[in-house]
Design a protein around this motif. Structure first.
Motif, PDB file in Angstrom:
ATOM      1  N   ALA A  33     -24.325-112.806  32.023  1.00 20.70           N
ATOM      2  CA  ALA A  33     -22.944-113.250  31.801  1.00 20.70           C
ATOM      3  C   ALA A  33     -21.926-112.251  32.344  1.00 20.70           C
ATOM      4  CB  ALA A  33     -22.703-113.470  30.311  1.00 20.70           C
ATOM      5  N   GLY A  34     -22.401-111.158  32.941  1.00 24.62           N
ATOM      6  CA  GLY A  34     -21.513-110.156  33.506  1.00 24.62           C
ATOM      7  C   GLY A  34     -20.901-109.226  32.498  1.00 24.62           C
ATOM      8  N   GLU A  35     -21.502-109.126  31.322  1.00 28.63           N
ATOM      9  CA  GLU A  35     -20.920-108.324  30.247  1.00 28.63           C
ATOM     10  C   GLU A  35     -21.520-106.923  30.158  1.00 28.63           C
ATOM     11  OE1 GLU A  35     -21.550-110.686  26.798  1.00 28.63           O
ATOM     12  OE2 GLU A  35     -20.349-112.368  27.531  1.00 28.63           O
ATOM     13  N   ILE A  36     -22.598-106.649  30.916  1.00 26.32           N
ATOM     14  CA  ILE A  36     -23.227-105.330  30.923  1.00 26.32           C
ATOM     15  C   ILE A  36     -23.280-104.839  32.363  1.00 26.32           C
ATOM     16  CG2 ILE A  36     -25.359-104.037  30.530  1.00 26.32           C
ATOM     17  CD1 ILE A  36     -25.991-105.730  28.214  1.00 26.32           C
ATOM     18  N   ASP A  37     -22.908-103.577  32.540  1.00 23.40           N
ATOM     19  CA  ASP A  37     -22.926-102.977  33.870  1.00 23.40           C
ATOM     20  C   ASP A  37     -24.362-102.888  34.386  1.00 23.40           C
ATOM     21  OD1 ASP A  37     -21.380-101.267  35.944  1.00 23.40           O
ATOM     22  OD2 ASP A  37     -23.092 -99.996  35.380  1.00 23.40           O
ATOM     23  N   GLU A  38     -24.526-103.030  35.694  1.00 29.41           N
ATOM     24  CA  GLU A  38     -25.857-103.000  36.328  1.00 29.41           C
ATOM     25  C   GLU A  38     -26.613-101.717  36.000  1.00 29.41           C
ATOM     26  OE1 GLU A  38     -29.155-103.856  38.387  1.00 29.41           O
ATOM     27  OE2 GLU A  38     -27.464-105.268  38.412  1.00 29.41           O
ATOM     28  N   ASP A  39     -25.939-100.562  36.070  1.00 30.27           N
ATOM     29  CA  ASP A  39     -26.629 -99.291  35.835  1.00 30.27           C
ATOM     30  C   ASP A  39     -27.121 -99.170  34.396  1.00 30.27           C
ATOM     31  OD1 ASP A  39     -26.233 -98.540  38.442  1.00 30.27           O
ATOM     32  OD2 ASP A  39     -24.414 -97.381  38.030  1.00 30.27           O
ATOM     33  N   VAL A  40     -26.360 -99.662  33.463  1.00 31.16           N
ATOM     34  CA  VAL A  40     -26.766 -99.615  32.057  1.00 31.16           C
ATOM     35  C   VAL A  40     -27.949-100.538  31.820  1.00 31.16           C
ATOM     36  CG1 VAL A  40     -26.050-100.112  29.688  1.00 31.16           C
ATOM     37  CG2 VAL A  40     -24.445 -99.012  31.278  1.00 31.16           C
TER      38      VAL A  40
END
Length: 596
Positions: A33-40
């Motif tokens: 959903a785009g709510e978490i950054d890719e690196d995390v």
């Protein structure tokens, strides 16, 4: 052979595993959903054993851990179900007792994780900067040479470190391997912590069983041999010793440069004497820890760790790298028996290897293996050469096992023969691979078969698609790692060939560089070396010994110089296309997620 598909009945997951999966499932939803950054999300994904593929998108590799290597029929059947339902109909045994499946869609991963957990397995910490799967020799508990059965010790180490807070955000991955004797079939000598069972004589003349612990070994672009921590480590002190090594790594590892973050670089930075001092000092303080792991672990006390012992009569099968293998019969069963059956344990049972070419096993084969295991009541373990071994067999079961394996294409004589090529997944799926190592592995195997050299014994061939040595090319008699080459103004797939790698007898010799080759010339190079070795070796001579008296890697490479040649693209366009590809070669690599 037709096997009716069986999906094992699920059992309840333990509370910790259930929480892991619920957290990961929620994170997947947030990420999509785009709510978490890719690196995390990447850190969480890797710590849960889920590895991104070079294909990008939501294609994922799922890595399932088999601590110490044992596998049950239910687990093999579950792998079969998962491979055909979520992947490509087959799965891959790695060199570290994992089974991998590729092209699993990210939104399906939590479902896969639950099914994995329902048969007592986990993906937890199979990837990432964690304590990776703990390995043990595949003959542990069945080997006539062993000093202790290291199986329960490896399982105890796995249980102690999985989800352990000190191992969740390490500077880099940390690997632990166990061997039951100095033959080192478990390959302790190139791991961050390598444990070899040992025996010493007390002052009163009695024998004490324990371990010799080696520290800071590693392969990769800069291989380092492991170093002996102390002359003898008691059974009561083993887990505290491993924890002390891990704590020193966690405290002193390089967190600013991933390329210099492994335990071997701590030695480079602090020096061996200082690392040794810190480990032993820290171990002495661990009894004050709330989670002190000292004493005999419960799993060891329950299972026991007595060695298998040697039979008083009969032949004892040699084991380890470089063993002399001879095929003196034309009978298929006798040829398989000569290479794949291990005898000599005091209880009279035997072990036998089921050969899986390049470590790949189809769903139908997994189901058949599970059925055979049930029928024979055998113990089955994964091996670090990407095969399986059936253990605890009676002599009367050897022929039935062969017949059943023959029906599913897994009874070829393979163990310790030239055809048993080991390869990492390569550029088929790996983000950082340069070349299609699996394709080269098949090409070498096919050419060896054509030339009648596939059954030359006592020689190991390992291939990696890049310098990182996931295929363990440094530790094999003939090793290759993938590299980009330039010829006639174009990019082309190539390999560096190494010769003479060896691990055993509490020592390791990394392969020496021989020469660089076009990828399409590498099979011929391998075949020439195997042919020359077969023709020139003395009775029982190891590859390393033959190499030394033949001028070393450079001396042998001198006869291969003609192969380091690129024809023009018009003369031979296939030299500029990698194995299993259709278009021009391109050395495209992504961000490293640390493959194996």
């Amino acid at each position: 052979m037709t096997i009716t598909p069986i999906v094992p009945a699920p059992r309840d997951l333990d509370a910790e595993q259930q929480r892991d999966i619920e957290r990961f499932e929620a994170a997947v939803a947030q990420y999509l959903a785009g709510e978490i950054d890719e690196d995390v999300f990447r850190v969480m994904r890797l710590n849960n054993g889920i590895y991104g593929q070079r294909q990008g998108g939501i294609n994922q590799m799922v890595r399932i851990k088999f601590p110490a290597g044992p596998a049950t029929p239910e687990q093999l059947e579950m792998i079969a179900h998962l491979a055909e339902t979520y992947s490509r109909g087959w799965a891959h045994i790695t060199t570290r007792h994992n089974i991998q499946m590729h092209y699993v869609q990210l939104d399906k991963v939590p479902e896969v994780m639950r099914k994995v957990g329902s048969v007592g397995l986990t993906t937890r910490e199979a990837c990432g900067d964690t304590v990776r799967n703990v390995m043990a020799c595949h003959l542990a508990g069945a080997c006539p040479y062993e000093k202790l059965d290291v199986t329960p010790w490896a399982e105890a180490a796995f249980e102690h470190f999985v989800r352990n807070p000190i191992g969740q955000r390490l500077p880099r991955k940390f690997k632990i391997n166990f061997s039951g004797c100095e033959t080192d079939c478990g390959q302790a000598m190139f791991n961050d912590a390598g444990v070899v069972a040992s025996v010493r004589r007390r002052e009163d003349g009695t024998l004490e069983h324990g371990f010799r612990v080696f520290v800071a070994g590693g392969l990769g672009a800069n291989p380092h041999p492991a170093l002996l921590l102390e002359e003898f480590t008691t059974r009561e002190d083993l887990l505290p010793t491993l924890e002390a090594i891990l704590r020193v790594f966690e405290q002193t590892g390089n967190r600013d440069n991933k390329l210099r973050a492994r335990m071997k670089w701590v030695i480079d930075t602090l020096g061996w004497d200082e690392v040794q001092r810190r480990v032993l000092k820290l171990r002495s303080t661990l009894p004050a820890s709330s989670s002190w792991p000292g004493g005999i672990p419960a799993i060891v006390a329950k299972a026991g760790d007595e060695p298998a012992g040697r039979t008083d009569s009969g032949e004892i099968t040699p084991v380890g790298q470089g063993v002399s293998v001879q095929l003196l019969s034309s009978d298929p069963f006798q040829r398989w028996e000569a290479t794949s059956v291990i005898r000599g344990a005091a209880n009279g049972t035997v072990s036998a290897v089921a050969y899986a070419a390049l470590g790949d096993i189809t769903s139908d084969q997994f189901r058949a293996l599970a059925a055979i295991q049930r029928e024979l009541g055998a113990d089955v373990r994964l091996t670090n050469r990407q095969n399986l071994v059936f253990r605890g067999l009676s002599e009367s079961q050897v022929r039935p096992l062969y017949d059943r394996l023959e029906q599913i294409g897994m009874a070829r004589p393979g163990a310790e023969l030239a055809r048993d090529v080991v390869s990492c997944p390569g550029a088929d799926t790996c983000n950082i691979a340069v070349t299609q190592s699996r394709g080269l592995g098949k090409a070498i195997g096919d050419l060896l078969e054509e030339e009648g050299l596939a059954e030359v014994g006592g020689i190991r061939i390992n291939i990696s698609g890049c310098t990182n040595s996931c295929g363990q090319h440094h530790a094999s008699d003939i090793g290759f790692f993938g590299a980009e080459r330039r010829a006639h103004g174009q990019s082309a797939p190539g390999y560096q060939m190494l010769l003479g790698g060896y691990v055993g007898q509490e020592s390791i010799h990394f392969g020496d560089k021989a020469l660089r080759l076009p990828a399409k010339a590498a099979p011929e190079a391998a075949v020439r070396v195997v042919r020359r070795f077969a023709a020139e070796r003395e009775a029982g001579e190891t590859f390393r010994s033959w190499l030394d008296r033949s001028g070393g890697a450079k001396g042998v490479a001198a006869d291969l110089k003609d192969l380091d040649h690129f024809p023009t693209p018009d003369e031979a366009p296939h030299f500029f296309i990698d194995y299993d590809e259709t278009g021009p070669f391109s050395a495209e690599v992504g961000d490293s997620e640390c493959a194996v």
